[in-house]
Design a protein around this motif. Structure first.
Motif, mmCIF file in Angstrom:
data_model
loop_
_atom_site.group_PDB
_atom_site.id
_atom_site.type_symbol
_atom_site.label_atom_id
_atom_site.label_comp_id
_atom_site.label_asym_id
_atom_site.label_seq_id
_atom_site.Cartn_x
_atom_site.Cartn_y
_atom_site.Cartn_z
ATOM 1 N N SER A 7 60.756 33.698 88.443
ATOM 2 C CA SER A 7 60.581 32.305 88.722
ATOM 3 C C SER A 7 61.390 31.827 89.956
ATOM 4 N N SER A 9 61.503 28.418 90.689
ATOM 5 C CA SER A 9 61.826 27.084 90.397
ATOM 6 C C SER A 9 62.862 26.748 89.806
ATOM 7 N N ALA A 12 63.960 26.707 85.588
ATOM 8 C CA ALA A 12 63.008 27.511 84.793
ATOM 9 C C ALA A 12 63.653 28.481 84.044
ATOM 10 N N ASN A 16 60.494 34.011 82.382
ATOM 11 C CA ASN A 16 59.361 32.903 82.162
ATOM 12 C C ASN A 16 59.118 32.493 81.117
#
Length: 590
Positions: A7, A9, A12, A16
């Motif tokens: 990830s 992001s 996060a 994941n």
């Protein structure tokens, strides 16, 4: 559980879609700085975090319910697995508070025990001890949570919610109705659990009569339940927890030389930090005639090890370089008459990968009568044998031993040939509490079955990464046991089949190259180490942002990049790292 598509992001979990992930994505240098500075554009996106620093959502949910149900006006709470741990938190807060008189209360609760053998597969009697304190003292309470590592497990919080949430919510509704003069018929608020300093446990009635499976707490995440079933072939069964813990102790003892260890001398803890904290408590109390003596922290350690030695006991002598000259200075101090309680060190150290001269330390300990506690997390016991030169070895099982980044745990092993063995064992027999949550034990047992094989893969991959960095014109310094000045001391404890482990730190010649490399590398980026997938972080920024000038004195450059090498196919891993190096090179040439 390799991160095939890491990830990028902010906030996060890593890996994941993992409800109890140990790490969290901070994908850029700027995001890491933003997190340390508390900037909203980062902090508000944090879904997860390293559990001792970031309180898990399930623990927060449980805490908020307990506050609404039992807190007095202006109180917050922290949740611990036993009354004894809660008392330690209370003692710490009272010792460190700036308030003239701090009132701290402890509430104990338990979930219902299983009624029969069938229920034993999905139900246990779970205990928690809730520490209530004025809201103004939350930062102080958080210090204990972080340093000691003894907080409730997120899985235990999840389980407690599954068993008790309905009751707590109903009690909150009743309290509100009662406060507002409402009428709820003849219903009475359940008896208020015992609060105070005694050792009685309050048995809350819970919500019985509901059938469940062990996946009930995870029912809101069917993908995760499916993953568990696919990976392990069946649902987790809580009745296996005792056997899982036995297997874990045997597995850990099996990595040590038989003449120094056995499974009954292995003690499990909820985090690696808790094992270090309890090792300090052990020497502080088992060797009570030395309790007024300072300890030694030898080598630049993980941040909370030093915090423990500073904030509990008589204080610490800090030898941050952990080299031969440091040992000369310590020996000079001892010869001059200074007495010490214990020496704590890492083998090798994080993030500088320096290995102490454990053989010489062992001789000094025998000569000058002090205990030796070695943290072998980074080297890991499949590679090194530190126990012959220590009284106690501690390890974070969260790291390589687990590998999957989805469970926290720690261990302590006593050396049965230690000069203090009888006293240390007596203390552990009398005082040790098994606070290791049952579900975590089951996860860890399964994760760790192949840990030696995984460690071997990481060792090989790390050597390939080492060569890549050695050939790069961008790199100024590489910190790794096989190229360290202290290599001979690592080799002195390295097992014949062992390697140099998977942790490596690098310093770029130009700090802008470090930033470019980190921002562009297509790997998982966040805290922790020892994961099955490669994990990268700007370590000084992440661990020492408020003291960058201070740690620079010990060689920890503010732009240091730390890599925990994982199990990706070697050519794939090297290609990804080369791509990031090339990007930094191109930027550098512009």
């Amino acid at each position: 559980m390799q991160q095939t598509h890491p990830s990028q992001s902010i906030g996060a979990p890593i890996p994941n879609n993992t409800p109890h992930a140990v790490s969290v994505t901070l994908p850029t240098w700027e995001a890491t700085v933003g997190y340390e500075q508390g900037q909203d554009w980062v902090v508000k996106k944090m879904q997860s975090g390293y559990p001792r620093f970031f309180i898990h959502a399930k623990i927060k949910e449980l805490g908020e319910l307990l506050e609404k149900t039992y807190a007095r006006e202006g109180e917050k709470c922290m949740i611990y697995p036993t009354y004894k741990v809660a008392k330690r938190c209370r003692a710490f807060m009272k010792a460190k508070t700036q308030l003239p008189k701090l009132k701290v209360r402890i509430l104990q609760l338990s979930t219902p025990p299983p009624k029969n053998a069938e229920e034993a597969s999905f139900r246990v009697e779970a205990d928690i001890a809730v520490v209530f304190f004025p809201a103004s003292e939350f930062p102080l309470a958080k210090q204990y949570w972080q340093h000691a590592g003894e907080g409730i497990s997120s899985r235990e919080a999840e389980y407690f919610l599954s068993e008790m949430k309905e009751k707590l919510v109903n009690d909150i509704r009743y309290k509100k109705s009662h406060r507002n003069g409402g009428n709820m018929g003849s219903r009475k608020l359940s008896p208020h659990p015992y609060m105070g300093t005694g050792d009685r446990s309050a048995r809350s009635s819970g919500s019985s009569g509901r059938h469940s499976t062990i996946n009930k707490p995870l029912a809101s995440n069917p993908e995760f339940v499916s993953f568990i079933e696919e990976r392990f072939g069946r649902n987790l069964d809580l009745s296996f927890a005792r056997e899982a813990k036995r297997l874990l102790r045997e597995r850990i003892a099996g990595q040590e030389l038989a003449e120094y260890a056995s499974s009954d001398l292995v003690y499990m803890f909820p985090t690696g930090m808790a094992s270090i904290f309890n090792a300090h408590e052990l020497v502080l109390h088992a060797l009570s005639e030395k309790k007024d003596l300072k300890s030694v922290c030898f080598g630049f350690p993980y941040v909370d090890t030093l915090n423990i030695l500073k904030k509990w006991g008589a204080g610490v002598h800090f030898y941050g370089f952990g080299d031969d000259e440091s040992l000369d200075q310590l020996e000079k101090l001892l010869k001059a008459g200074e007495r010490i309680l214990a020496l704590f060190c890492e083998c090798p150290s994080n993030p500088m990968l320096t290995t102490p001269d454990l053989k010489r330390i062992h001789v000094l300990a025998a000569t000058y009568d002090f205990a030796v506690v070695v943290d072998d997390t980074v080297g890991n016991p499949s590679n090194i044998a530190a126990l012959p030169y220590a009284d106690v070895v501690v390890s974070s099982l969260t790291k390589v031993f687990s590998g999957d980044s989805n469970v926290m745990a720690g261990s302590m092993v006593l050396n049965k040939q230690s000069q203090y063995f009888g006293r240390l064992k007596k203390y552990m027999d009398e005082e040790y509490e098994d606070c290791f949550w049952v579900q975590d034990a089951i996860f860890l047992e399964r994760n760790s079955r192949d840990f030696v094989r995984r460690s071997e893969v990481m060792n090989r991959n790390a050597l390939a990464v080492l060569k890549l960095f050695q050939d790069s014109p961008l790199i100024d310094k590489i910190f790794y046991p096989s190229v360290s000045k202290s290599k001979k001391y690592y080799d002195a404890v390295k097992k014949p089949s062992g390697g140099y482990a998977g942790l490596m730190s690098v310093i770029f010649k130009d700090p802008t190259d470090a930033v470019c490399f980190f921002n562009t590398v297509r790997l998982s980026k966040g805290p922790s180490l020892g994961t099955n997938f490669t994990l990268v972080c700007p370590y000084a920024i992440l661990a020492h942002y408020q003291e960058l000038d201070e740690v620079q004195k010990w060689g920890v450059d503010r732009n240091l990049v730390r890599l925990s090498i994982g199990m990706e196919p070697e050519d794939e891993l090297i290609s990804i790292l080369q791509e990031a190096l090339d990007c930094a090179q191109e930027q550098h040439e512009i």
